[in-house]
Write a protein that holds these residues in place. Structure first.
Motif, PDB file in Angstrom:
ATOM      1  N   LEU A  22       0.815  -1.168   0.000  1.00  0.00           N
ATOM      2  CA  LEU A  22       0.000   0.000   0.000  1.00  0.00           C
ATOM      3  C   LEU A  22       0.849   1.217   0.000  1.00  0.00           C
ATOM      4  O   LEU A  22       1.994   1.184   0.379  1.00  0.00           O
ATOM      5  CB  LEU A  22      -0.860  -0.046   1.198  1.00  0.00           C
ATOM      6  N   CYS A  25       4.124   2.152   2.186  1.00  0.00           N
ATOM      7  CA  CYS A  25       4.647   1.039   2.947  1.00  0.00           C
ATOM      8  C   CYS A  25       5.603   0.225   2.121  1.00  0.00           C
ATOM      9  O   CYS A  25       5.589   0.268   0.918  1.00  0.00           O
ATOM     10  CB  CYS A  25       3.525   0.154   3.425  1.00  0.00           C
ATOM     11  N   TYR A  79      -7.393   2.042   3.434  1.00  0.00           N
ATOM     12  CA  TYR A  79      -6.977   2.863   4.577  1.00  0.00           C
ATOM     13  C   TYR A  79      -6.461   1.995   5.715  1.00  0.00           C
ATOM     14  O   TYR A  79      -5.435   2.302   6.339  1.00  0.00           O
ATOM     15  CB  TYR A  79      -8.140   3.745   5.018  1.00  0.00           C
ATOM     16  N   ASN A  82      -3.165   0.441   4.655  1.00  0.00           N
ATOM     17  CA  ASN A  82      -2.054   1.388   4.679  1.00  0.00           C
ATOM     18  C   ASN A  82      -1.383   1.414   6.045  1.00  0.00           C
ATOM     19  O   ASN A  82      -0.176   1.619   6.160  1.00  0.00           O
ATOM     20  CB  ASN A  82      -2.550   2.782   4.318  1.00  0.00           C
ATOM     21  N   MET A 299      -4.020   8.732  -0.044  1.00  0.00           N
ATOM     22  CA  MET A 299      -4.458   8.942   1.323  1.00  0.00           C
ATOM     23  C   MET A 299      -5.143  10.278   1.578  1.00  0.00           C
ATOM     24  O   MET A 299      -5.364  10.645   2.725  1.00  0.00           O
ATOM     25  CB  MET A 299      -3.275   8.781   2.287  1.00  0.00           C
TER      26      MET A 299
END
Length: 583
Positions: A22, A25, A79, A82, A299
């Motif tokens: 994600l 990351c 989300y 992440n 994001m």
């Protein structure tokens, strides 16, 4: 399309492609296709050639709440993933150029008949509590993903990750609970195991196995799986494999993490991470004053803010094409959507190029099929793909042919009810872009005589669960997909897939998908041809109304040093253990 992640429409409009990795990351697999991206703003801090400095706290932000289920794959939203990706590594990784490489698995070898693959774990891979990551942990995780409890009681979405393994049907039916007892898994030693596939499968390793994030058996075996959703280890895992460990989870508002001293790939330079959920309207200001130092792709930053953000001193802004697409979902089993002419008419009714200019500031590409342009396997007009260019006359003609006649007021009658058509559109809160999108669709459909009522927006997690559970209140909806590194259609498009949210059941589609991973598909050219043939069928059937593939945008303070090898416009920031903060 392994490890697909759902996002709100607004977010994918700036989202990373990811399947197993994600945005923001590292040490996991990322988006499909290739992308060079474009950088705007200051050059300082884009990469570093200096000596890394240890210490400091990096504050990141996103604008939509994560779910409070932090065991890998308990929740299906981008989300949540992440957050989780900082704590749990995948079996395989992807590099800046989106090529597969070692992750927790150091190397792997296929058998001569291609029906088995032997994988060798990193010899120094340990859990954050110092215990070794073993073949037993991988088996435990695969048993979790394949279990009936996971797919029913826990309502997990990723059983398909282990579906190619021998015996997966028995685990899913509750007739078995261990792949090693039904022929799908053989433990060679503590750091070596062999997976056995039901059939020769050209995509199984990269689309299914690669994104699996092992969890520690010695921790999770203490709690019955049926109770995991409410367990403390789901709300805040205590033992992880990734670069950062959880230190505090404040509900769905923020997460605090610390560097994992036992991380197999090297202790991170940055000592602490804080991930906050903030309002999108204040996010640019938080970046400007330095209280937030990093916003990963997908994001919450808007493409409309790219120019404004690039003018902020000491702020890096990067944009580039994503491996995902926005769409208007339709419940295909509902009578009003069964006629393919109606679905095609909806596609023709949308002036996507104008919508992109107004909503995405030109930073997106129209799509009319299931793979975005960045994918190596994406079909094009040269392959016979219909681009469904804006054509009101064509839309009206198709609706007429489908029996949607206009009344005296110019609005169409739904032939399935005999009443004036009134289609309801659902979307989630979190961004004005979703509202703009809904209004644009409403106006476009009005021009061809179809009324659309926009329902009050729902909080993202509530909205997500309603769509997933086939809540009868949802008729049409706005959503987006971030796709996997491999273009495997499974997970989203097969009739039985949990994430086939439109409930499209089509035997011909399923047959075409099988051709994309059969024995012939080990040849990449043959596989692409099969994928193009499948895309052409989807392009004709229009099971969803395809909209566009948006660009990504990420921003970070120039004090944050992300090495060039660790940033991709499609996959975001990789390998956070390599990042460091200038003093």
């Amino acid at each position: 399309m392994a490890h697909l992640k759902k996002t709100a429409m607004t977010t994918i409009a700036i989202a990373a492609s990811l399947s197993v990795v994600l945005a923001g990351c590292g040490n996991s697999t990322g988006g499909n296709g290739s992308s060079t991206g474009n950088a705007t703003g200051n050059s300082t801090g884009t990469t570093t050639s200096g000596t890394p400095v240890d210490g400091g706290t990096l504050t990141m932000a996103m604008t939509t709440k994560y779910d409070d289920q932090l065991i890998p794959d308990m929740d299906s939203s981008l989300y949540t993933a992440n957050v989780v990706q900082f704590a749990f590594d995948s079996l395989l990784s992807v590099d800046k150029d989106l090529n597969f490489g070692p992750g927790l698995v150091k190397s792997w070898d296929f058998s001569a008949d291609k029906k088995s693959v032997t994988m060798h774990l990193q010899p120094n891979a340990n859990w954050s509590d110092g215990q070794p990551i073993t073949s037993d942990d991988v088996l435990f995780t695969m048993n979790y993903l394949g279990s009936k409890t996971y797919s029913t009681t826990l309502q997990g979405q990723y059983q398909y990750l282990v579906a190619p393994l021998v015996g997966s049907d028995k685990l899913l039916a509750g007739k078995a609970d261990d792949f090693s007892k039904v022929g799908g898994f053989t433990k060679v030693d503590d750091k070596t195991f062999t997976l056995h596939f039901q059939t020769v499968d050209a995509a199984a390793l990269y689309s299914s196995i690669a994104p699996i994030q092992p969890i520690p058996e010695h921790i999770y075996s203490k709690t019955p799986m049926k109770d995991w959703a409410n367990a403390s280890e789901d709300k805040m895992p205590t033992v992880v494999s990734g670069p950062y460990t959880f230190t505090k989870v404040n509900g769905q508002d923020s997460v605090e993490m610390a560097a994992n001293p036992n991380y197999w790939n090297g202790k991170p330079h940055i000592s602490n991470l804080v991930i906050k959920v903030v309002n999108e309207n204040v996010l640019p200001g938080l970046l400007a004053d330095g209280s937030v130092q990093y916003v990963p792709i997908s994001m919450g930053l808007h493409l409309a803010d790219a120019d404004k953000l690039s003018k902020i001193p000491n702020l890096q802004v990067k944009t580039g094409p994503s491996n995902g697409w926005d769409f208007l979902g339709l419940k295909l089993y509902k009578p009003e959507f069964k006629d393919v002419k109606v679905r095609q008419a909806f596609e023709y009714a949308l002036d996507k190029k104008t919508m992109i200019q107004g909503i995405e500031h030109g930073l997106a590409q129209p799509v009319s099929g299931p793979l975005p342009p960045v994918s190596w396997a994406a079909a094009t007009a040269a392959d016979g793909m219909n681009s469904y260019d804006y054509n009101v006359d064509k839309a009206n003609q198709l609706l007429d042919q489908a029996g949607w006649k206009k009344g005296s007021d110019g609005m169409r009658i739904d032939p399935t009810t005999g009443k004036a058509a009134d289609l309801h559109l659902a979307y989630s809160t979190g961004s004005a872009i979703d509202q703009e999108m809904g209004q644009a669709i409403q106006q476009a459909f009005q021009k061809v005589g179809v009324k659309v009522t926009i329902d009050p927006p729902l909080e993202w997690n509530t909205f997500n669960k309603k769509v997933e559970s086939d809540d009868p209140s949802i008729q049409m909806w706005l959503m987006a997909w971030s796709l996997g590194t491999d273009p495997d259609p499974r997970g989203l498009w097969v009739s039985t897939d949990a994430m086939n949210l439109q409930r499209w059941k089509d035997p011909q589609n399923d047959s075409l998908i099988k051709d994309t991973y059969n024995a012939a598909a080990f040849d990449k050219t043959a596989r692409k041809q099969a994928l193009v043939k499948w895309q052409s069928y989807v392009n004709q059937q229009m099971p969803v109304v395809f909209l566009w593939a948006p660009d990504n945008i990420a921003a970070w303070n120039s004090k944050l040093n992300i090495p060039a090898k660790d940033f991709s416009a499609a996959a975001g920031g990789l390998n956070p253990q390599d990042w460091w903060l200038s003093k």
